[in-house]
Design a protein around this motif. Structure first.
Motif, PDB file in Angstrom:
ATOM      1  N   THR A   8       0.850  -1.178   0.000  1.00  0.00           N
ATOM      2  CA  THR A   8       0.000   0.000   0.000  1.00  0.00           C
ATOM      3  C   THR A   8       0.889   1.232   0.000  1.00  0.00           C
ATOM      4  O   THR A   8       2.117   1.118   0.003  1.00  0.00           O
ATOM      5  CB  THR A   8      -0.957  -0.013   1.207  1.00  0.00           C
ATOM      6  N   GLY A   9       0.274   2.397  -0.013  1.00  0.00           N
ATOM      7  CA  GLY A   9       1.069   3.624  -0.097  1.00  0.00           C
ATOM      8  C   GLY A   9       0.503   4.726   0.763  1.00  0.00           C
ATOM      9  O   GLY A   9      -0.608   4.627   1.297  1.00  0.00           O
ATOM     10  N   THR A  10       1.271   5.783   0.888  1.00  0.00           N
ATOM     11  CA  THR A  10       0.819   6.953   1.638  1.00  0.00           C
ATOM     12  C   THR A  10      -0.030   7.869   0.772  1.00  0.00           C
ATOM     13  O   THR A  10      -0.655   8.803   1.288  1.00  0.00           O
ATOM     14  CB  THR A  10       2.023   7.750   2.165  1.00  0.00           C
ATOM     15  N   ASP A  11      -0.055   7.627  -0.527  1.00  0.00           N
ATOM     16  CA  ASP A  11      -0.744   8.522  -1.455  1.00  0.00           C
ATOM     17  C   ASP A  11      -0.820   7.810  -2.804  1.00  0.00           C
ATOM     18  O   ASP A  11      -0.282   6.711  -2.974  1.00  0.00           O
ATOM     19  CB  ASP A  11       0.045   9.835  -1.580  1.00  0.00           C
ATOM     20  N   THR A  12      -1.454   8.443  -3.754  1.00  0.00           N
ATOM     21  CA  THR A  12      -1.520   7.892  -5.101  1.00  0.00           C
ATOM     22  C   THR A  12      -0.390   8.468  -5.954  1.00  0.00           C
ATOM     23  O   THR A  12       0.124   9.551  -5.676  1.00  0.00           O
ATOM     24  CB  THR A  12      -2.887   8.201  -5.750  1.00  0.00           C
ATOM     25  N   VAL A  99      -0.178  -8.413  -2.977  1.00  0.00           N
ATOM     26  CA  VAL A  99      -1.479  -7.788  -3.205  1.00  0.00           C
ATOM     27  C   VAL A  99      -1.296  -6.282  -3.188  1.00  0.00           C
ATOM     28  O   VAL A  99      -0.757  -5.723  -2.221  1.00  0.00           O
ATOM     29  CB  VAL A  99      -2.498  -8.204  -2.125  1.00  0.00           C
ATOM     30  N   GLU A 100      -1.731  -5.615  -4.236  1.00  0.00           N
ATOM     31  CA  GLU A 100      -1.578  -4.164  -4.323  1.00  0.00           C
ATOM     32  C   GLU A 100      -2.903  -3.452  -4.081  1.00  0.00           C
ATOM     33  O   GLU A 100      -3.903  -3.729  -4.749  1.00  0.00           O
ATOM     34  CB  GLU A 100      -1.033  -3.746  -5.693  1.00  0.00           C
ATOM     35  N   GLY A 101      -2.885  -2.532  -3.123  1.00  0.00           N
ATOM     36  CA  GLY A 101      -4.061  -1.715  -2.876  1.00  0.00           C
ATOM     37  C   GLY A 101      -4.174  -0.588  -3.890  1.00  0.00           C
ATOM     38  O   GLY A 101      -3.510  -0.589  -4.929  1.00  0.00           O
ATOM     39  N   ALA A 102      -5.019   0.389  -3.573  1.00  0.00           N
ATOM     40  CA  ALA A 102      -5.224   1.537  -4.468  1.00  0.00           C
ATOM     41  C   ALA A 102      -4.978   2.816  -3.689  1.00  0.00           C
ATOM     42  O   ALA A 102      -5.606   3.039  -2.658  1.00  0.00           O
ATOM     43  CB  ALA A 102      -6.637   1.528  -5.040  1.00  0.00           C
ATOM     44  N   GLY A 103      -4.038   3.641  -4.163  1.00  0.00           N
ATOM     45  CA  GLY A 103      -3.779   4.907  -3.490  1.00  0.00           C
ATOM     46  C   GLY A 103      -3.339   4.700  -2.054  1.00  0.00           C
ATOM     47  O   GLY A 103      -2.500   3.853  -1.768  1.00  0.00           O
ATOM     48  N   GLY A 104      -3.931   5.452  -1.134  1.00  0.00           N
ATOM     49  CA  GLY A 104      -3.582   5.343   0.274  1.00  0.00           C
ATOM     50  C   GLY A 104      -4.509   4.404   1.031  1.00  0.00           C
ATOM     51  O   GLY A 104      -5.425   3.791   0.471  1.00  0.00           O
ATOM     52  N   LEU A 141       3.939   8.903   8.799  1.00  0.00           N
ATOM     53  CA  LEU A 141       3.663   8.637  10.213  1.00  0.00           C
ATOM     54  C   LEU A 141       2.164   8.501  10.474  1.00  0.00           C
ATOM     55  O   LEU A 141       1.743   7.674  11.295  1.00  0.00           O
ATOM     56  CB  LEU A 141       4.260   9.747  11.089  1.00  0.00           C
ATOM     57  N   LEU A 142       1.344   9.285   9.790  1.00  0.00           N
ATOM     58  CA  LEU A 142      -0.103   9.131   9.926  1.00  0.00           C
ATOM     59  C   LEU A 142      -0.552   7.754   9.431  1.00  0.00           C
ATOM     60  O   LEU A 142      -1.418   7.109  10.041  1.00  0.00           O
ATOM     61  CB  LEU A 142      -0.823  10.226   9.148  1.00  0.00           C
ATOM     62  N   SER A 143       0.026   7.285   8.334  1.00  0.00           N
ATOM     63  CA  SER A 143      -0.321   5.969   7.801  1.00  0.00           C
ATOM     64  C   SER A 143       0.095   4.865   8.763  1.00  0.00           C
ATOM     65  O   SER A 143      -0.638   3.886   8.964  1.00  0.00           O
ATOM     66  CB  SER A 143       0.328   5.758   6.436  1.00  0.00           C
ATOM     67  N   ILE A 144       1.271   5.007   9.365  1.00  0.00           N
ATOM     68  CA  ILE A 144       1.740   4.021  10.349  1.00  0.00           C
ATOM     69  C   ILE A 144       0.780   3.972  11.541  1.00  0.00           C
ATOM     70  O   ILE A 144       0.413   2.890  12.024  1.00  0.00           O
ATOM     71  CB  ILE A 144       3.170   4.358  10.799  1.00  0.00           C
ATOM     72  N   GLU A 145       0.359   5.145  12.024  1.00  0.00           N
ATOM     73  CA  GLU A 145      -0.587   5.181  13.141  1.00  0.00           C
ATOM     74  C   GLU A 145      -1.907   4.523  12.777  1.00  0.00           C
ATOM     75  O   GLU A 145      -2.504   3.806  13.594  1.00  0.00           O
ATOM     76  CB  GLU A 145      -0.824   6.624  13.586  1.00  0.00           C
TER      77      GLU A 145
END
Length: 213
Positions: A8-12, A99-104, A141-145
């Motif tokens: 996954t990612g922090t953004d698109t 497995v790949e998600g979409a955007g964040g 850091l927001l994504s980790i939280e």
């Protein structure tokens, strides 16, 4: 036995699909993109086929292929499709599964459900892809939280872009997370160039370890 790794990612638009192609190729894994929104240009599955070096049989078909390039919830509504998130079940394959998600993480699949809700149900380890450019500390850091708040196992952060030693160090320290490596921006994308860059920047065995506590 399947070892699932969610990318996954922090953004698109940060290079998550390129990283997923590199990881799937390095592990000789099976690749799956559950929901593809936008099919006029090259889809993520097609990009992974082009860049991973994997046989097409290793790339599973999407559960949902939506015409509109938008958030999945909106693309589905425009296309007249209902996404049944409960029906999104991890496929059983031999060997590793990427497995790949979409955007964040909080990209909505429906009006009431986001991708991270599905990840929480799957309980598979996650690799978080992050930019190295300005703003990455806050977003990462927001994504980790968000992942930890839902008790989703986190393998670590894979950075994408030019070196930014301070940002990478701060994220690893404050986030108490593994820095898995950094995939540089490549002037030309090809199977060989991507494979060499991944091998130089990452240890493939790190992705098969248990997530750090």
């Amino acid at each position: 036995m399947t070892q699932t790794i969610i990318v996954t990612g922090t953004d698109t638009g940060i290079g998550k699909t390129v990283f997923a192609a590199a990881l799937a190729g390095a592990l000789n894994a099976t690749y799956w993109k559950p929901v593809q929104a936008g099919i006029e240009d090259e889809t993520d599955r097609q990009a992974v086929l082009r860049l991973s070096g994997l046989a097409e049989a290793r790339l599973l078909p999407e559960a949902y292929r939506l015409n509109t390039p938008a958030s999945p919830h909106l693309a589905a509504e425009i296309d007249g499709v209902t996404i049944d998130a409960e029906a999104l079940v991890l496929p059983d394959v031999d060997g590793p599964l990427v497995v790949e998600g979409a955007g964040g993480l909080l990209v909505p699949l429906t009006r009431s459900l986001t991708y991270i809700d599905v990840f929480a149900r799957w309980r598979a380890p996650v690799v978080l892809c992050a930019r190295t450019t300005l703003g990455t500390i806050n977003h990462t850091l927001l994504s980790i939280e968000a992942l930890r708040a839902r008790a989703i196992p986190l393998l670590g952060v894979a950075f994408i872009g030019d070196a930014n030693v301070e940002s990478e160090r701060v994220i690893a320290g404050i986030g108490r997370v593994r820095r898995l490596g950094r995939l540089p921006l490549l002037p030309q994308l090809s199977v060989d160039a991507l494979r060499a860059a991944f091998a130089q920047s990452f240890n493939a065995d790190d992705f098969l370890k248990d997530p750090a506590p």
